[in-house]
Design an enzyme around this catalytic site. Sequence first.
Site, mmCIF file in Angstrom:
data_model
loop_
_atom_site.group_PDB
_atom_site.id
_atom_site.type_symbol
_atom_site.label_atom_id
_atom_site.label_comp_id
_atom_site.label_asym_id
_atom_site.label_seq_id
_atom_site.Cartn_x
_atom_site.Cartn_y
_atom_site.Cartn_z
ATOM 1 N N ALA A 23 0.823 -1.107 0.079
ATOM 2 C CA ALA A 23 -0.144 -0.035 -0.092
ATOM 3 C C ALA A 23 1.037 1.392 -0.043
ATOM 4 O O ALA A 23 2.102 1.300 0.155
ATOM 5 C CB ALA A 23 -0.720 -0.119 1.185
ATOM 6 N N HIS A 24 0.074 2.477 -0.088
ATOM 7 C CA HIS A 24 0.786 3.768 -0.151
ATOM 8 C C HIS A 24 1.987 3.947 0.818
ATOM 9 O O HIS A 24 1.566 3.548 2.187
ATOM 10 C CB HIS A 24 -0.054 4.771 -0.156
ATOM 11 C CG HIS A 24 -1.093 4.997 1.126
ATOM 12 N ND1 HIS A 24 -0.709 5.508 2.179
ATOM 13 C CD2 HIS A 24 -1.906 4.269 1.503
ATOM 14 C CE1 HIS A 24 -1.553 5.403 3.196
ATOM 15 N NE2 HIS A 24 -2.529 4.646 2.608
ATOM 16 N N ASN A 25 3.133 4.392 0.762
ATOM 17 C CA ASN A 25 4.050 4.942 1.659
ATOM 18 C C ASN A 25 4.716 3.662 2.294
ATOM 19 O O ASN A 25 5.417 3.981 3.445
ATOM 20 C CB ASN A 25 3.729 5.827 2.732
ATOM 21 C CG ASN A 25 3.282 7.160 2.145
ATOM 22 O OD1 ASN A 25 2.033 7.273 1.442
ATOM 23 N ND2 ASN A 25 3.815 8.070 2.022
ATOM 24 N N SER A 47 1.912 2.584 4.823
ATOM 25 C CA SER A 47 3.086 3.226 6.073
ATOM 26 C C SER A 47 3.684 1.970 6.673
ATOM 27 O O SER A 47 4.385 2.456 7.718
ATOM 28 C CB SER A 47 2.335 4.180 6.768
ATOM 29 O OG SER A 47 2.108 5.271 5.977
#
Lengths: 346, 346, 346
Positions: free
Chosen positions: A241-243, A261
């Site tokens: 997922a993002h980051n 994250s």
Amino acid sequence: MKFTVGQIAQVVGGAVEGDAEATVSSLAKIEEAGPGALAFLANAKYEPFLYTTRATAVIVSPEQPLRQAVAASLIRVADPYSAFSKLLEFYAQATRVGKRGVEQPSYLGEGSTIGAGHYRGAFSYVGEGCVIGENVLIFPHAFIGDRVRIGDNSIIHAGAKIYADTIIGQRCVVKAGAVVGTDGFGFAPQPDGSYKAIPQIGNVVLEDDVSIGANATVDCATMGSTVVRQGAKIDNLVQLAHNVEVGRHTVIAAQTGLAGSAKIGAFCVLAGQVGVSGHVTMPNKTTVTAQSGVGKSFKQEGLFLQGSTAFDFKQNQRAQVVFRRLPELEQRVAALEKSSPAPDKP
Amino acid sequence: MKFTVGQIAQVVGGAVEGDAEATVSSLAKIEEAGPGALAFLANAKYEPFLYTTRATAVIVSPEQPLRQAVAASLIRVADPYSAFSKLLEFYAQATRVGKRGVEQPSYLGEGSTIGAGHYRGAFSYVGEGCVIGENVLIFPHAFIGDRVRIGDNSIIHAGAKIYADTIIGQRCVVKAGAVVGTDGFGFAPQPDGSYKAIPQIGNVVLEDDVSIGANATVDCATMGSTVVRQGAKIDNLVQLAHNVEVGRHTVIAAQTGLAGSAKIGAFCVLAGQVGVSGHVTMPNKTTVTAQSGVGKSFKQEGLFLQGSTAFDFKQNQRAQVVFRRLPELEQRVAALEKSSPAPDKP
Amino acid sequence: MKFTVGQIAQVVGGAVEGDAEATVSSLAKIEEAGPGALAFLANAKYEPFLYTTRATAVIVSPEQPLRQAVAASLIRVADPYSAFSKLLEFYAQATRVGKRGVEQPSYLGEGSTIGAGHYRGAFSYVGEGCVIGENVLIFPHAFIGDRVRIGDNSIIHAGAKIYADTIIGQRCVVKAGAVVGTDGFGFAPQPDGSYKAIPQIGNVVLEDDVSIGANATVDCATMGSTVVRQGAKIDNLVQLAHNVEVGRHTVIAAQTGLAGSAKIGAFCVLAGQVGVSGHVTMPNKTTVTAQSGVGKSFKQEGLFLQGSTAFDFKQNQRAQVVFRRLPELEQRVAALEKSSPAPDKP
């Protein structure tokens, strides 16, 4: 591709025993090989197969004794395993990743450059302002968005989608159907219970020697970068997922998912179907067994985790054993209660 | 894209303090920003970063005091967070979803219409008899089957596949590689143990404001429609089987799977890697934690479920705690049995 | 597609009662049907819907009594279910898989042959030296690598990727976005903790009547073949790793993953999100419930397994029940300890 046993012997610098004119067209394990196949024998445990194999030829060491009749031609070479490995790479190169040149129609956007020795398959798409290195293979239907950078000797397989501003290092492999750099799952809850998409303007960085599996998904960062560090290997259908950050030389098996994250250290091994919660930090050399769920951060290196939610592997194994006889345990407690002298049972 | 600090200030209606000629080319968080980046400060907790940030410019409120020297140019504006959000949307528009026009080659089937302001990328395919609204973006390699309808301002990303007869509302996003409307997994067992495919002739309906994640799969209904209701957000690699219904503004995280005919209510949250059995009904406002498996229908709204199979979250949490010490519990029972006066132990 | 009730009656060899000129354009369940739909009634349980349905026409048996007024036109035919099934197949054929011919641009590599009655959609890619049978449908954006063989009447859906040397039997269906035959996840650990890719030179064999789901991934064998045997049905987002074997008429539901060299027998059923460890052998007729993890080989046929890790279903169900009341069980043990006469409590 057909070669005579004599030609193969020349390539690997070996000596032929038997029919040097016999032809081979495939590579196989000695216990599975059929006619036309070339096999090898490096481990004494497999010697019995030397006398029963249907392989046309077998690579063996100079010292390999023959205790029975051998039907296959033999190629004697100092290190049979290394010789066979070289042939494997040569074969893969010749049949799978040896493409060069440009097939038409293909699309190359304005201002994009691509180095020498490349392959761009038919229907491949390269957007505007991309900088692509030498010997890069871009298979048919691959999509490469605007301003993407790809280092030398990387391979983008069929139908992989690399979104705008992604940075890919050298010797990376992005397998068929993988999606790298699309918008993450970022939504701001509204007072009425609905959600509004938060613009995702970050990117994805794959450092050198990274492998991304077929149909895996790697979301871009909300801002900044989702990063997969050098040498990390990501299997099919994995979700990053993002980051997210994945550390150097970490291996993540199929269908595992890392939420937004999450930061995974170097030299970790995550088995298949593992889940890692958002913002979790996992130290170097952590191992997580299949189907486990890591719900919190750990600090000590070298942990071996299991369970959903995950804790120490050995402790989990012991608890699993008792879990199976829980009904009996409950009966034993009931029996004790029955015979208990206490008047104040709960 | 490069802008001077002065230009940005004009766009957001702010006043510059410092170098108005400095140029910025990216947006970043104040704690992560590097040279050339524009950041913002809205939360007092982050004020220390104002004095250490490497950002070229920072958007701050008119009242923001400066307790130390600040290297960055400042743009003072009444609501720094809103100003920054607008810039985020502008940036995303300019770099990711601002495409317009038709790239060639692309395919538009007979009798299909598409509204003004659209983008059709190279190698995109639109079948016959489609009705596509205004400002729809169809990225390269997107496949849109026959008779598909797509509402205004929707985005079909690279390599997404929308099968025949799918209906997509306004402002929907179908991300890269998602498959919407392919045949469901319907097979009739035969007397000899084999299976025969049951023709799947239904479709998929995505209402307005729906988002479908990268490489997610949404099967068409056997007959009738698989429906994702208004505002629902579906993450990457999610599986929605035939005849599933997802309620309004429900969020489903990555790698979750809903089996055939499952009906999920409105305002639900399903975390990652959740499984929901076929024909299960889930009421509004249900929350299910990651890796849980919902094997039966629930009736009460607002439940918070965990486990495989799933039951009440708090109860599950308590049971998890005891699970970890099951071996000790078993030993305690054994000790009690040893000291028990009862002659009739089981 | 519009037909009059009279035309439908002719096709299925039935007799019309009511308006033979009414037109129908879709097929639906009697309880869900709306105007313009054709439904059927085969199960007496559904008879009440005959009097309330909004369907334009209903197929019923000759003996079906009418206990109330019926608004729909009726088509009386000996076996309503079979008649309806034929119409379903006809409808699917007409609307979904009836394509024939070649759309341009499409790519056909040197030395590849393809039989009569085929469809090659725009932007489909067929590599060199392929042998493709009769009536094969290759949808837009499908990628078929070099030397692939595909038997008669198979369908390769939009954006499916079939890598080099794959062998596909007759009547197979590979759904949209599936990846068949890409390199497996094979890496040799190096002394410095990094990994080196092992060349993967095997292939994938799909026997006759196999179905592979949307966005599923089937890796090629390291050497030899990854094999899916006759009639096996693989659902969406399933992962089959290198050298896996799936037995005849085995069904694998969505998001399940089989690790390298796992061998699954014939007539097995693996529910959704199941994991199977590498090198595990599973005998014929094994059933595994959703989200289970099979970590070791079993020998007895016909087992019914549950849990992660999986063991006997009934035993698991009983243990699950006690799991939920573990906190109470622990309290009961504590109470017993309190009242225990033994001076030597642990």
